[in-house]
Design an enzyme around this catalytic site. Structure first.
Site, PDB file in Angstrom:
ATOM      1  N   THR A   1      -4.578   6.065   1.625  1.00 15.95           N
ATOM      2  CA  THR A   1      -4.820   7.600   1.673  1.00 15.95           C
ATOM      3  C   THR A   1      -5.499   7.921   0.611  1.00 15.95           C
ATOM      4  O   THR A   1      -5.320   9.186   0.114  1.00 15.95           O
ATOM      5  CB  THR A   1      -3.577   8.606   2.007  1.00 15.95           C
ATOM      6  OG1 THR A   1      -2.607   7.595   2.711  1.00 15.95           O
ATOM      7  CG2 THR A   1      -3.955   9.453   3.047  1.00 15.95           C
ATOM      8  N   GLU A  40       0.878  -1.171  -0.260  1.00 10.50           N
ATOM      9  CA  GLU A  40      -0.054   0.036   0.002  1.00 10.50           C
ATOM     10  C   GLU A  40       0.852   1.322  -0.023  1.00 10.50           C
ATOM     11  O   GLU A  40       1.653   1.640   1.147  1.00 10.50           O
ATOM     12  CB  GLU A  40      -0.917   0.074   1.110  1.00 10.50           C
ATOM     13  CG  GLU A  40      -1.757   1.327   1.447  1.00 10.50           C
ATOM     14  CD  GLU A  40      -2.516   1.104   2.537  1.00 10.50           C
ATOM     15  OE1 GLU A  40      -2.858   0.279   3.254  1.00 10.50           O
ATOM     16  OE2 GLU A  40      -2.801   2.411   2.799  1.00 10.50           O
ATOM     17  N   ARG A  87       0.730  10.410   0.225  1.00 11.47           N
ATOM     18  CA  ARG A  87       0.989  11.378   1.110  1.00 11.47           C
ATOM     19  C   ARG A  87       2.410  11.996   0.789  1.00 11.47           C
ATOM     20  O   ARG A  87       2.837  13.186   1.625  1.00 11.47           O
ATOM     21  CB  ARG A  87       1.216  10.789   2.624  1.00 11.47           C
ATOM     22  CG  ARG A  87       0.006  10.357   3.227  1.00 11.47           C
ATOM     23  CD  ARG A  87       0.180   9.925   4.412  1.00 11.47           C
ATOM     24  NE  ARG A  87      -0.760   8.862   4.854  1.00 11.47           N
ATOM     25  CZ  ARG A  87      -0.595   8.109   5.917  1.00 11.47           C
ATOM     26  NH1 ARG A  87       0.408   7.945   6.773  1.00 11.47           N
ATOM     27  NH2 ARG A  87      -1.642   7.145   6.056  1.00 11.47           N
ATOM     28  N   LYS A 145     -11.133  -1.936   6.223  1.00 10.89           N
ATOM     29  CA  LYS A 145      -9.805  -1.431   7.073  1.00 10.89           C
ATOM     30  C   LYS A 145     -10.451  -0.985   8.498  1.00 10.89           C
ATOM     31  O   LYS A 145     -11.510  -0.212   8.443  1.00 10.89           O
ATOM     32  CB  LYS A 145      -9.248  -0.369   6.231  1.00 10.89           C
ATOM     33  CG  LYS A 145      -8.425   0.341   7.030  1.00 10.89           C
ATOM     34  CD  LYS A 145      -7.677   1.196   5.794  1.00 10.89           C
ATOM     35  CE  LYS A 145      -6.680   2.404   6.746  1.00 10.89           C
ATOM     36  NZ  LYS A 145      -5.432   2.626   6.259  1.00 10.89           N
TER      37      LYS A 145
HETATM   38  C1  3PG Z   1      -2.486   4.102   7.570  1.00  5.81           C
HETATM   39  O1  3PG Z   1      -2.230   5.015   6.606  1.00  5.81           O
HETATM   40  O2  3PG Z   1      -3.318   3.191   7.157  1.00  5.81           O
HETATM   41  C2  3PG Z   1      -1.957   4.334   9.089  1.00  5.81           C
HETATM   42  O3  3PG Z   1      -1.470   5.724   8.991  1.00  5.81           O
HETATM   43  C3  3PG Z   1      -0.837   3.308   9.122  1.00  5.81           C
HETATM   44  O4  3PG Z   1      -0.486   3.452  10.546  1.00  5.81           O
HETATM   45  P1  3PG Z   1       0.843   3.114  11.295  1.00  5.81           P
HETATM   46  O5  3PG Z   1       1.759   4.194  10.864  1.00  5.81           O
HETATM   47  O6  3PG Z   1       0.646   3.393  12.696  1.00  5.81           O
HETATM   48  O7  3PG Z   1       1.367   1.840  10.967  1.00  5.81           O
END
Ligand code: 3PG
Length: 214
Positions: free
Chosen positions: A74, A47, A51, A134
């Protein structure tokens, strides 16, 4: 009862590995080596979060890697979904669920893993035909206790919890029957990517790939 159909392909992807690395890639020039490292270590579903400036280029650089399945994370808008697909993403992950994103993903036939945080949101997602969701942000909204509680009234739903999960907590999440896989950024921190420390990232990925489910 609505027969869920929109999650068939994300459910298949979730079955490929116990952990989906959530990637914040600071430089698209790192993406191909990063992808090869993760896929080679046994984590084929990647994934790439939208960002960073180079996120779409990173998706493009990873899209053709043998054995990989690269999606965009995202995804906040219909345009994000379209650009992700145009750059080779084969699935989309969103922190939430909006009509616009569902419509766009349907239109371009891009499998969507939508985010939910409550029972009402999970029920709304189910009404749309999603049964693979999710849970986000997993730790902040109740983590394993919430997932256990949701399995009572909503046993037909499976989750990929993401947000605050660590190598220490991931095994416990994966024992839950309604957890198909977990997502997390701990596998490939930005500093290790910048340092091109594929050895460290590969070691974390191999450990994650070896976790057992259910
Ligand atoms: C996401 O984008 O799904 C989360 O921000 C990932 O979360 P983490 O950085 O706490 O693993």
């Amino acid at each position: 009862m609505t027969r869920p159909t929109r999650s068939d392909r994300t459910r298949q992807l979730a079955g490929l590995a116990p952990v989906i690395p959530v990637l914040v890639i600071p430089d698209a020039g790192l993406a191909a080596d990063l992808g090869r490292t993760l896929i080679g270590a046994g984590l084929p579903v990647l994934e790439v979060t939208l960002r960073t400036d180079g996120a779409f280029d990173a998706i493009r650089a990873m899209a053709d890697l043998p054995g990989g399945h690269v999606g965009a994370g995202t995804v906040l808008t219909a345009d994000d979904a379209r650009r992700a697909r145009d750059n080779g993403a084969t699935f989309a992950v969103s922190p939430g669920l909006t009509d616009a994103i569902v419509a766009a993903c349907d239109e371009i036939d891009l499998p969507l893993l939508p985010g939910v945080a409550t029972a009402s949101e999970a029920m709304a997602a189910r009404e749309y035909g999603f049964d693979m969701l999710k849970l986000f942000p997993a730790e902040a909204v109740g983590g394993r206790a919430l997932l256990k509680a949701l399995s009572g009234p909503l046993p037909q739903l499976s989750f990929c919890p993401t947000g605050g999960i660590t190598p220490e907590t991931a095994p416990d999440y994966l024992t839950l029957p309604n957890v198909a896989c977990v997502g997390g950024s701990w596998i490939a921190p930005e500093a290790d990517q910048r340092a091109r420390d594929w050895t460290a990232i590969g070691a974390r990925a191999r450990a994650a790939a070896g976790l057992t489910r259910g």
